[in-house]
Design a protein around this motif. Structure first.
Motif, PDB file in Angstrom:
ATOM      1  N   THR A 198       7.442   8.743  -4.164  1.00 20.27           N
ATOM      2  CA  THR A 198       5.924   8.126  -4.103  1.00 20.27           C
ATOM      3  C   THR A 198       5.273   7.698  -3.262  1.00 20.27           C
ATOM      4  OG1 THR A 198       5.318   8.348  -6.823  1.00 20.27           O
ATOM      5  CG2 THR A 198       3.833   6.388  -5.102  1.00 20.27           C
ATOM      6  N   GLY A 199       4.536   7.856  -1.954  1.00 24.44           N
ATOM      7  CA  GLY A 199       3.963   7.499  -1.189  1.00 24.44           C
ATOM      8  C   GLY A 199       3.978   7.500   0.084  1.00 24.44           C
ATOM      9  N   ARG A 200       5.624   9.086  -0.116  1.00 24.71           N
ATOM     10  CA  ARG A 200       6.077   9.335   1.470  1.00 24.71           C
ATOM     11  C   ARG A 200       5.110  10.168   2.691  1.00 24.71           C
ATOM     12  NH1 ARG A 200       9.949  14.466  -1.126  1.00 24.71           N
ATOM     13  NH2 ARG A 200       7.501  15.648  -1.281  1.00 24.71           N
ATOM     14  N   ARG A 260       6.377   2.393   2.075  1.00 22.67           N
ATOM     15  CA  ARG A 260       5.950   1.500   1.494  1.00 22.67           C
ATOM     16  C   ARG A 260       6.986   1.014   1.262  1.00 22.67           C
ATOM     17  NH1 ARG A 260       8.297   6.146   1.507  1.00 22.67           N
ATOM     18  NH2 ARG A 260       8.655   7.229  -0.815  1.00 22.67           N
ATOM     19  N   ILE A 261       6.806   0.059   0.346  1.00 20.46           N
ATOM     20  CA  ILE A 261       7.871  -1.098  -1.281  1.00 20.46           C
ATOM     21  C   ILE A 261       7.749  -0.676  -1.966  1.00 20.46           C
ATOM     22  CG2 ILE A 261       8.809  -3.267  -1.089  1.00 20.46           C
ATOM     23  CD1 ILE A 261       7.182  -4.415   1.716  1.00 20.46           C
ATOM     24  N   PRO A 262       8.858   0.269  -2.158  1.00 25.49           N
ATOM     25  CA  PRO A 262       8.096   1.008  -4.047  1.00 25.49           C
ATOM     26  C   PRO A 262       8.178  -0.422  -4.696  1.00 25.49           C
ATOM     27  CG  PRO A 262       9.520   2.157  -2.683  1.00 25.49           C
ATOM     28  CD  PRO A 262       9.507   1.512  -1.379  1.00 25.49           C
ATOM     29  N   PHE A 263       7.931  -0.205  -5.737  1.00 22.44           N
ATOM     30  CA  PHE A 263       7.726  -1.451  -7.464  1.00 22.44           C
ATOM     31  C   PHE A 263       9.978  -1.067  -7.198  1.00 22.44           C
ATOM     32  CE2 PHE A 263       7.502  -2.235 -11.525  1.00 22.44           C
ATOM     33  CZ  PHE A 263       6.645  -3.987 -11.672  1.00 22.44           C
ATOM     34  N   ASN A 264      10.703  -0.740  -7.252  1.00 27.98           N
ATOM     35  CA  ASN A 264      12.166  -1.057  -7.367  1.00 27.98           C
ATOM     36  C   ASN A 264      13.091  -2.213  -5.663  1.00 27.98           C
ATOM     37  OD1 ASN A 264      12.494   0.400  -9.909  1.00 27.98           O
ATOM     38  ND2 ASN A 264      12.781   1.656  -8.890  1.00 27.98           N
ATOM     39  N   GLN A 265      11.488  -1.411  -5.152  1.00 23.94           N
ATOM     40  CA  GLN A 265      11.575  -2.974  -3.738  1.00 23.94           C
ATOM     41  C   GLN A 265      11.530  -4.236  -4.088  1.00 23.94           C
ATOM     42  OE1 GLN A 265      14.337  -2.380  -1.657  1.00 23.94           O
ATOM     43  NE2 GLN A 265      14.003  -4.707  -1.005  1.00 23.94           N
ATOM     44  N   LEU A 301      -0.271  14.839  -7.065  1.00 22.08           N
ATOM     45  CA  LEU A 301      -1.868  15.382  -7.037  1.00 22.08           C
ATOM     46  C   LEU A 301      -2.227  16.176  -5.820  1.00 22.08           C
ATOM     47  CD1 LEU A 301      -5.376  13.265  -8.259  1.00 22.08           C
ATOM     48  CD2 LEU A 301      -4.762  15.792  -9.482  1.00 22.08           C
ATOM     49  N   MET A 302      -0.924  15.410  -5.379  1.00 21.20           N
ATOM     50  CA  MET A 302      -1.241  15.723  -3.176  1.00 21.20           C
ATOM     51  C   MET A 302       0.151  17.394  -3.840  1.00 21.20           C
ATOM     52  SD  MET A 302      -1.948  13.626  -0.620  1.00 21.20           S
ATOM     53  CE  MET A 302      -0.621  13.988  -0.015  1.00 21.20           C
ATOM     54  N   PRO A 303      -0.780  18.147  -2.815  1.00 18.98           N
ATOM     55  CA  PRO A 303      -0.170  19.928  -2.487  1.00 18.98           C
ATOM     56  C   PRO A 303       1.887  19.341  -2.159  1.00 18.98           C
ATOM     57  CG  PRO A 303      -1.555  19.199  -0.793  1.00 18.98           C
ATOM     58  CD  PRO A 303      -1.797  17.855  -1.958  1.00 18.98           C
ATOM     59  N   ASN A 304       1.248  19.106  -1.587  1.00 15.51           N
ATOM     60  CA  ASN A 304       3.546  18.580  -0.825  1.00 15.51           C
ATOM     61  C   ASN A 304       4.269  18.258  -1.745  1.00 15.51           C
ATOM     62  OD1 ASN A 304       2.051  15.984   0.439  1.00 15.51           O
ATOM     63  ND2 ASN A 304       3.321  16.100   1.395  1.00 15.51           N
ATOM     64  N   TYR A 305       3.765  17.899  -2.854  1.00 13.13           N
ATOM     65  CA  TYR A 305       4.437  17.611  -3.718  1.00 13.13           C
ATOM     66  C   TYR A 305       4.702  18.342  -4.682  1.00 13.13           C
ATOM     67  CZ  TYR A 305       5.239  12.193  -2.501  1.00 13.13           C
ATOM     68  OH  TYR A 305       5.650  10.907  -2.054  1.00 13.13           O
ATOM     69  N   PRO A 306       6.175  18.525  -5.487  1.00 14.37           N
ATOM     70  CA  PRO A 306       6.129  19.717  -6.693  1.00 14.37           C
ATOM     71  C   PRO A 306       5.847  19.135  -7.836  1.00 14.37           C
ATOM     72  CG  PRO A 306       8.365  18.886  -6.029  1.00 14.37           C
ATOM     73  CD  PRO A 306       7.185  17.944  -4.731  1.00 14.37           C
ATOM     74  N   THR A 307       5.351  17.517  -8.507  1.00 17.95           N
ATOM     75  CA  THR A 307       5.235  17.032  -9.038  1.00 17.95           C
ATOM     76  C   THR A 307       4.452  17.602 -10.206  1.00 17.95           C
ATOM     77  OG1 THR A 307       5.594  15.155  -8.383  1.00 17.95           O
ATOM     78  CG2 THR A 307       5.376  15.334 -10.193  1.00 17.95           C
ATOM     79  N   LYS A 308       3.554  18.541  -9.683  1.00 16.99           N
ATOM     80  CA  LYS A 308       2.710  19.215 -11.039  1.00 16.99           C
ATOM     81  C   LYS A 308       3.012  20.205 -11.263  1.00 16.99           C
ATOM     82  CE  LYS A 308      -2.010  20.117 -10.488  1.00 16.99           C
ATOM     83  NZ  LYS A 308      -3.627  20.547 -10.163  1.00 16.99           N
ATOM     84  N   ASN A 309       3.938  20.700 -10.901  1.00 14.36           N
ATOM     85  CA  ASN A 309       4.220  21.752 -10.924  1.00 14.36           C
ATOM     86  C   ASN A 309       5.517  22.075 -11.882  1.00 14.36           C
ATOM     87  OD1 ASN A 309       2.467  23.893  -9.530  1.00 14.36           O
ATOM     88  ND2 ASN A 309       4.189  23.461  -8.026  1.00 14.36           N
ATOM     89  N   ALA A 313       0.901  -1.112   0.003  1.00 17.71           N
ATOM     90  CA  ALA A 313       0.099  -0.247   0.227  1.00 17.71           C
ATOM     91  C   ALA A 313       1.049   1.278   0.130  1.00 17.71           C
ATOM     92  CB  ALA A 313      -0.746  -0.448   1.334  1.00 17.71           C
ATOM     93  N   ALA A 314       0.198   2.240  -0.763  1.00 27.05           N
ATOM     94  CA  ALA A 314       1.210   3.651  -1.105  1.00 27.05           C
ATOM     95  C   ALA A 314       2.266   3.660  -2.352  1.00 27.05           C
ATOM     96  CB  ALA A 314       1.206   4.305   0.387  1.00 27.05           C
ATOM     97  N   ALA A 315       2.523   2.714  -2.509  1.00 28.46           N
ATOM     98  CA  ALA A 315       4.086   1.984  -3.555  1.00 28.46           C
ATOM     99  C   ALA A 315       3.497   2.567  -4.636  1.00 28.46           C
ATOM    100  CB  ALA A 315       4.225   0.630  -2.805  1.00 28.46           C
TER     101      ALA A 315
END
Length: 374
Positions: A129-131, A136-141, A185-193, A121-123
């Protein structure tokens, strides 16, 4: 104890992998005492909370579902599944003639005879992603965890027999939802900008391509790729609309990702010798269920069965919360996840549906497909 568990684990893998490698049929007795025809030797599962079945239970994570009312309809109660009962891969496993696939974190003894579930979950596809949920266990892990599994089996059983069994096994991969919900879509991530919708989809699928190629290089040959669903219509997003309406902006946002995955899949099928990838059009499946909800027995399509706030989507299921009693009539279980009834519907469509929902073939056809060795 850990050494003893590992020895048991290797012994049971030896039984099934050596029998498959030698061409013998593997038909163990099912839990009900009856025979079960296994279409593939194993299924290995990678993904997020839609198919996680307990890998986050012992992590210092906010993304957990090992408490009631999760699992209220599951034999054994809460396990870490983000559902009232089955997930999609639980039903697919049974349709393939396999027992339920255990989580990597709890695997031991004969429970791991038919594969492992590495989903978390959250990966996401991206490590960052998901911090917000801490661990969480990202796809790479998840891929590294599979490689660890593979190394242990191969060291003890030999490469040839393991490679044959792995090549016949199903690899189910469902990634990407959190890269949008818990990143873009999270406001504390810079990704959207930093990226527009197409640029972000390109970034994700470039990484996704490398990750799936790694699994191919580790011996995987039969892949099931689940696309993203109608994320703009989940209770969490509905709750952000005063009118409780689906967000077409979110639904449009994920379209480039799904299109990129289809293109990637076609390229893989053309360029990776001995491999076959299929795509589950989860958006189309979900849209069809929403459009014909009454025909499927669903009367509640716009809020969760358990949760708090508008559309029961502002806060997900709280511990010991009493969920709705008529769960079979709900499309959504909580703020983000479908009910067992929907999971089973989509699994069956993925297993034996036509090319409008799963293509270029369904899971049943993929399982029966004899691929050329390379």
């Amino acid at each position: 104890m850990a050494i003893l568990m590992r020895v048991c684990w290797l012994l049971v893998f030896a039984m099934v992998f050596l029998r498959v490698g030698s061409g013998q049929n593997v038909d163990p007795v099912g839990p009900d005492g009856g025979g079960r025809r296994e279409m593939v030797p194993a299924m290995f599962i990678f993904g997020d909370s839609l198919i996680d079945n307990g890998n986050n239970n012992d992590l210092p994570s906010f993304a957990k579902a090992n408490y009631f009312p999760y699992g209220i309809d599951f034999n054994g109660g809460p396990t870490g599944r983000f559902s009232n009962g089955y997930t999609m891969v639980d039903e697919i496993a049974e349709l393939l003639g396999l027992p339920l696939i255990p989580p990597y974190s709890e695997a031991s003894g004969d429970a791991v005879l038919h594969g492992l579930n590495y989903a978390s979950a959250a990966a996401g596809i991206l490590d960052i992603t998901g911090r917000n949920f801490v661990s969480r266990i990202p796809f790479n892990q998840q891929i590294r965890n599979f490689q660890n599994t593979l190394n242990q089996i191969t060291d003890n059983l030999g490469a040839m027999g393991v490679a044959r069994a792995i090549g016949k096994s199903i690899f189910f991969v469902g990634m990407g939802s959190n890269d949008y919900l818990n990143n873009y879509l999270m406001p504390n991530y810079p990704t959207k900008n930093q990226y527009n919708a197409q640029q972000f989809a390109d970034l994700l699928v470039q990484q996704y391509n490398q990750q799936l190629t790694t699994l191919y290089n580790l011996g995987a040959r039969k892949f099931v790729l689940a696309g993203l669903g109608l994320m703009g219509c989940i209770p969490s997003i509905l709750a952000q609309s005063p009118a409780g309406q689906c967000s077409e902006a979110v639904n449009q946002l994920i379209l480039p990702f799904n299109e990129n995955v289809k293109t990637m899949m076609n390229n893989f099928n053309t360029n990776l010798p001995g491999a076959r990838f299929i795509y589950l059009d989860v958006t189309r499946m979900f849209r069809e269920i929403l459009a014909n909800s009454a025909a499927y027995g669903f009367s509640v399509i716009n809020r969760g069965c358990c949760g708090i706030g508008r559309n029961r989507g502002q806060v997900t299921c709280l511990p010991l919360q009493t969920p709705c009693p008529n769960r079979e009539q709900y499309i959504f279980w909580d703020a983000f996840h479908p009910t067992e009834a929907v999971n089973i519907l989509m699994a069956r469509r993925a297993f034996n549906g036509d090319t409008s929902f799963v293509y270029p073939m369904n899971i049943q056809q993929l399982a029966n497909l004899e691929l050329e060795s390379n």
